[in-house]
Write an enzyme that holds these catalytic residues in place. Sequence first.
Site, short mmCIF file in Angstrom:
data_model
loop_
_atom_site.label_atom_id
_atom_site.label_comp_id
_atom_site.label_asym_id
_atom_site.label_seq_id
_atom_site.Cartn_x
_atom_site.Cartn_y
_atom_site.Cartn_z
N SER A 77 0.87 -1.18 0.00
CA SER A 77 0.00 0.00 0.00
C SER A 77 0.91 1.23 0.00
O SER A 77 2.12 1.10 0.20
CB SER A 77 -0.83 -0.02 1.30
N TYR A 121 -2.38 -1.33 10.35
CA TYR A 121 -2.38 -1.50 8.89
C TYR A 121 -0.98 -1.18 8.32
O TYR A 121 -0.45 -1.93 7.51
CB TYR A 121 -3.45 -0.60 8.27
N1 LIG Z 1 -8.60 0.18 -1.69
C1 LIG Z 1 -7.53 0.86 -1.35
O1 LIG Z 1 -7.58 2.11 -1.27
C2 LIG Z 1 -6.23 0.14 -1.06
C3 LIG Z 1 -5.08 0.93 -0.91
C4 LIG Z 1 -3.87 0.31 -0.65
C5 LIG Z 1 -3.80 -1.07 -0.55
N2 LIG Z 1 -4.94 -1.82 -0.71
C6 LIG Z 1 -4.81 -3.28 -0.60
O2 LIG Z 1 -5.30 -3.87 -1.79
C7 LIG Z 1 -5.71 -5.21 -1.51
C8 LIG Z 1 -7.06 -5.46 -2.12
O3 LIG Z 1 -8.03 -4.71 -1.42
P1 LIG Z 1 -9.27 -3.98 -2.09
O4 LIG Z 1 -9.05 -2.53 -1.97
O5 LIG Z 1 -9.56 -4.56 -3.42
O6 LIG Z 1 -10.41 -4.32 -1.01
P2 LIG Z 1 -11.73 -5.20 -1.04
O7 LIG Z 1 -12.23 -5.17 0.37
O8 LIG Z 1 -12.65 -4.74 -2.11
O9 LIG Z 1 -11.19 -6.66 -1.40
C9 LIG Z 1 -10.41 -7.41 -0.49
C10 LIG Z 1 -10.84 -8.86 -0.57
O10 LIG Z 1 -10.05 -9.58 0.40
C11 LIG Z 1 -10.92 -10.47 1.05
N3 LIG Z 1 -10.44 -10.84 2.38
C12 LIG Z 1 -10.45 -10.09 3.51
N4 LIG Z 1 -10.03 -10.82 4.54
C13 LIG Z 1 -9.73 -12.06 4.06
C14 LIG Z 1 -9.27 -13.25 4.64
N5 LIG Z 1 -9.04 -13.37 5.96
N6 LIG Z 1 -9.07 -14.32 3.84
C15 LIG Z 1 -9.33 -14.25 2.51
N7 LIG Z 1 -9.81 -13.16 1.91
C16 LIG Z 1 -9.99 -12.07 2.68
C17 LIG Z 1 -12.26 -9.74 1.16
O11 LIG Z 1 -13.35 -10.63 1.41
C18 LIG Z 1 -12.32 -9.06 -0.20
O12 LIG Z 1 -12.97 -9.87 -1.15
C19 LIG Z 1 -5.64 -5.37 0.00
O13 LIG Z 1 -4.47 -6.04 0.36
C20 LIG Z 1 -5.61 -3.93 0.50
O14 LIG Z 1 -5.01 -3.82 1.76
C21 LIG Z 1 -6.15 -1.23 -0.95
#
Ligand SMILES: NC(=O)c1ccc[n+]([C@@H]2O[C@H](COP(=O)([O-])OP(=O)(O)OC[C@H]3O[C@@H](n4cnc5c(N)ncnc54)[C@H](O)[C@@H]3O)[C@@H](O)[C@H]2O)c1
Length: 270
Positions: free
Chosen positions: A143, A156
């Site tokens: 991230s 986080y």
């Molecule tokens: N959205 C943002 O702004 C952002 C920014 C930086 C990093 N990220 C990272 O990107 C990645 C994807 O996130 P996203 O933004 O698409 O969010 P999202 O919540 O839309 O998708 C994340 C997915 O991970 C799954 N998940 C959560 N806990 C889990 C577990 N214990 N086991 C298996 N699956 C699990 C959720 O059910 C979901 O389907 C994550 O690692 C997040 O930390 C997101």
Amino acid sequence: MKNFKDKKIIITGGGSGMGRHLAYQLAAEGAEVFVTDINAQTLKETEQEIISKGGKCKSYVVDSGSEQQIFDFKEKYLAEEKYVDVLFNNAGMALGEIELMDVKDDHLKKIIDVNMWGVINFTRAFLPTLISRPEAHLVNTSSVFGIIGVKTQVPYCTTKFAVRGFTEALRMELADTNVIISCVHPGGIKTNIVHNGIHYKDGSKSADQFEKMAITTAEDAATIIIRGIKKGKEKILIGIDAKLIDKIARWFPVKYSVMVKWFHERNFKK
Ligand SMILES: NC(=O)c1ccc[n+]([C@@H]2O[C@H](COP(=O)([O-])OP(=O)(O)OC[C@H]3O[C@@H](n4cnc5c(N)ncnc54)[C@H](O)[C@@H]3O)[C@@H](O)[C@H]2O)c1
């Protein structure tokens, strides 16, 4: 890796957001996609959408926070599929805005289990098969909070700095193999991550601010990640916000916190 046709690709967290759109786009390019998630319903939706468009997808409910489930999945997957060409360690969760001393022990443990141990254990489970392939790619999602530390995001940030450190160190160990390793640093992406945060409060200032500041769609983020892999990029920054934060952290490796504090108080203070 320039071409994903007939490649076997595992994507964790494939039930939503960036994981789901990675699955859609890679399946559309002819890959065989294997999605895992803790949410059985959204995971099935991803699988059905891909199959309805003529793509290849199988889904598996796996809790990324459980070492046992990850290694059980590895046994089952390898027995059926034999190998994997690309592993996306994408699954992740957030707690929301909360100061460290207010975080419950089990929430702290959970975010570390999912965001840090999930990446480590999936990598340990599938690295031998990745190494055995003629070309392979490991993609770990950190991230911008793996580049800068921010108040009210201590757990986080801890996990996302860990993912970055794990990825960058492992890349050196695997320099003489066929495995390319990328670390992904998204800025604000319009996904469910904040809504699913344990301390998410509907209508709170921080939730509203995230909605305004998450400027990149999950679909565009997935496209940027795939383009980065095709170019062999080891560090993939997503969004103008991520690019700016990365520059600020390099120009002011210590003093960036003054700017972040000012920005945080201006935009997020309740
Ligand atoms: N959205 C943002 O702004 C952002 C920014 C930086 C990093 N990220 C990272 O990107 C990645 C994807 O996130 P996203 O933004 O698409 O969010 P999202 O919540 O839309 O998708 C994340 C997915 O991970 C799954 N998940 C959560 N806990 C889990 C577990 N214990 N086991 C298996 N699956 C699990 C959720 O059910 C979901 O389907 C994550 O690692 C997040 O930390 C997101």
